[in-house]
Design an enzyme around this catalytic site. Structure first.
Site, short mmCIF file in Angstrom:
data_model
loop_
_atom_site.label_atom_id
_atom_site.label_comp_id
_atom_site.label_asym_id
_atom_site.label_seq_id
_atom_site.Cartn_x
_atom_site.Cartn_y
_atom_site.Cartn_z
N GLN B 81 0.82 -1.22 0.00
CA GLN B 81 0.00 0.00 0.00
C GLN B 81 0.86 1.27 0.00
OE1 GLN B 81 -2.73 -0.25 3.33
NE2 GLN B 81 -3.56 -2.20 2.65
N HIS B 143 -1.57 0.85 5.61
CA HIS B 143 -2.30 1.89 6.36
C HIS B 143 -1.51 3.19 6.50
CE1 HIS B 143 -5.32 -1.05 8.38
NE2 HIS B 143 -5.18 -1.26 7.08
N GLU B 237 -16.14 3.65 8.13
CA GLU B 237 -16.90 4.73 8.76
C GLU B 237 -16.88 6.01 7.94
OE1 GLU B 237 -15.22 5.43 12.58
OE2 GLU B 237 -15.87 3.51 13.41
N TYR B 247 -12.10 9.39 17.83
CA TYR B 247 -13.07 8.62 17.03
C TYR B 247 -13.07 7.12 17.37
CZ TYR B 247 -14.30 12.90 14.86
OH TYR B 247 -14.77 14.18 14.68
N TYR B 258 -9.69 -9.48 10.34
CA TYR B 258 -9.73 -10.35 9.14
C TYR B 258 -9.68 -11.82 9.53
CZ TYR B 258 -8.77 -6.00 6.72
OH TYR B 258 -8.85 -4.72 6.26
#
Lengths: 151, 366
Positions: B81, B143, B237, B247, B258
């Protein structure tokens, strides 16, 4: 010599024990992390979460355990035959290394860095490996050679 | 009577979906982009596109891809990523030619998200300045967040991720993992950042308790900052971002791991902000925009979230600032959508996420 079906049953019981222990450990490590962040974890929440992980997580872990045990346990059987005095040690190590190998392979092959959260820490990984040891030891115990009956 | 009502309802629904199917046309503007990540519209009608593999490309006014990537792009860490992520123009780009890039820096063993500023001059980046590097540099390639938005005071917010293996750190305000940070345009920390002045905190933090925030947009009419973030299995979200608010990740979540394991027994806890909505099962939201164009009057002011897992764009209808339903669009493409933008021409632009990614333009069918 145990029959194939008995061996399969022993194998599955070893997988079951390892998966259950691994799931319980995964839950406790995770809840400990949340507690450290200030989350309240009363007993009923702990039990409920553990139950959910037994249902939801243990099947995933069982797949990994099967992948490891299918190589490790037959190898341990052979080694123990050649080294009867070290039988328990051989199975304990085989179970631990089977879980470690399966976790390492899964992390290498799957897109996420670490499939199982407990595997992120040394203590968690050791706990999962210990689950593998206990499963393998159960297998060894169930397959223990029976002493010939004295007449 | 009941049967007739059901039949009428079915016909109505069918008719409604047919209208949607005929409402727009999707055109391919450009193809041959390698994992395109972000799109920006230059004032002269050209476009900038980042490719995650580390290239910044120019798309000419006629849609052709300039074969020469923009030079001077800072070298980042490219893996899984990680890579070059967002490109965003300065609000005064027309006069200062400045733009902002987010990308992963470091190595496989120690990396995180970085923000840099540069001037675009004759197809080259000049005066590249690193404004911010998220800390700590951690292992793994997952991430990073990486989306940006300008606030009306010309500060910018940059979204970050928790690095996957460090989810608990999203609650630790002494680092940048799992945070949204707010910076001045020169990289300095705004004096009114919510945690500024507190001992031991990372003062860039604007909000915390996030997992992997890959969409953020400021609604300049209602003065609201919206973001979305990837949940694990479930629990994606949409959030209304306010300064200094927690949050909740990973203390509260609507998702599970997962592996099937529980991440938290809680979906709510005191002091932790609830999402405006959550997507369970996950859609994997990858970018967020607000439509302000003229070509689709019925979309005016609605939020659009591109998705990777659902391979769609979610239209999130807003009515007087309140959520008024959702619509799943562009599923017929069957492609992961990495970015969605409203263009200056009023069209909606999409980037498809694959090794032969495309820039698509959505226009009214008539």
């Amino acid at each position: 010599m145990p029959s194939k079906s008995r061996t399969l049953l022993h194998f599955l019981l070893a997988v079951l024990l390892t998966s259950v222990l691994g799931a319980v450990l995964q839950t406790q490590f995770n809840l400990a992390n949340l507690q450290a962040l200030g989350a309240p974890i009363p007993l009923m929440v702990r039990l409920h979460t553990t139950g959910l992980d037994l249902l939801g997580f243990s099947p995933t872990f069982a797949v990994l355990v099967i992948c490891g045990f299918v190589f490790a346990l037959p190898l341990a059987v052979r080694l123990a035959r050649n080294w009867p005095a070290g039988r328990w040690l051989v199975f304990a190590l085989a179970g631990a290394l089977a879980v470690w190998s399966a976790l390492t392979l899964a992390n290498a092959l799957l897109p996420m860095p670490t499939l199982i959260a407990a595997n992120r820490s040394l203590a968690g990984t050791a706990g999962l490996m210990a689950s593998g040891s206990l499963g393998a030891l159960l297998f060894a115990m169930l397959r223990r050679p029976v002493a010939p009956a004295q007449s | 009577m009941l049967k007739t009502s059901r039949a009428l309802l079915l016909l109505g629904l069918l008719g409604s979906s047919l209208v949607h199917a005929m409402d727009y046309r999707i055109e391919t503007v450009t193809s041959g982009l390698e994992h395109p990540w972000s799109l920006a519209f230059l004032p002269d009608g050209r476009m900038l596109v980042t490719e995650r593999v580390g290239r910044l490309r120019i798309i000419e006014q006629d849609g052709s891809l300039n074969p020469q990537p923009v030079g001077g792009v800072p070298k980042g860490f490219v893996a899984a990523q990680a890579g070059l992520m967002e490109v965003m123009l300065d609000p005064d780009f027309a006069s200062n030619q400045q733009l902002y890039l987010s990308y992963a820096y470091g190595t496989a063993e120690a990396n995180n998200t970085r923000l840099a500023k540069a001037c675009l001059v004759d197809g080259q980046l000049q005066d590249v300045q690193v404004l911010f590097s998220a800390l700590p540099a951690k292992k793994g390639a997952a991430h990073y967040g990486g989306r940006m938005a300008f606030l009306p005071d010309n500060t910018l917010v940059l979204t970050l991720g928790d690095g996957f293996d460090w989810r608990e750190q999203a609650q630790n305000t002494s680092n940048h993992l799992g945070k949204i940070v707010r910076l001045n345009r020169d990289g300095s920390i705004p004096k009114d950042n919510p945690l500024r002045g507190q001992a031991g905190v990372a003062e860039e933090i604007y909000s915390f308790g996030h997992r992997n925030v890959q969409g953020i947009v400021y609604d300049d009419q209602l003065k609201r900052l919206y973001s979305h973030e990837h949940g694990p299995r479930g629990g994606d979200e949409l959030n209304l971002i306010e300064p200094g608010i927690n949050y909740g990740w990973p203390l509260i979540t609507y998702g599970i791991d997962y592996s099937g394991a529980q991440i938290s027994p809680y979906t709510e806890l005191p002091g932790l902000q609830q999402p405006l909505l959550h997507w369970t099962p996950s859609v994997a939201p990858s970018s967020l925009t607000q439509y302000r164009g003229a070509l689709f009057p019925e979309w005016q002011g609605d939020l659009f979230a591109s998705t990777l897992a659902e391979r769609s764009v979610r239209r999130i209808r807003l009515h007087n600032g309140k959520l008024a339903g959702q619509e799943v669009l562009f599923e017929e493409l069957g492609e992961r959508i990495r970015d969605v933008r409203g263009g200056p021409d009023g069209a909606l632009y999409l980037l498809t996420d694959n090794a032969k990614g495309r820039l698509l333009r959505v226009v009214p069918s008539q």
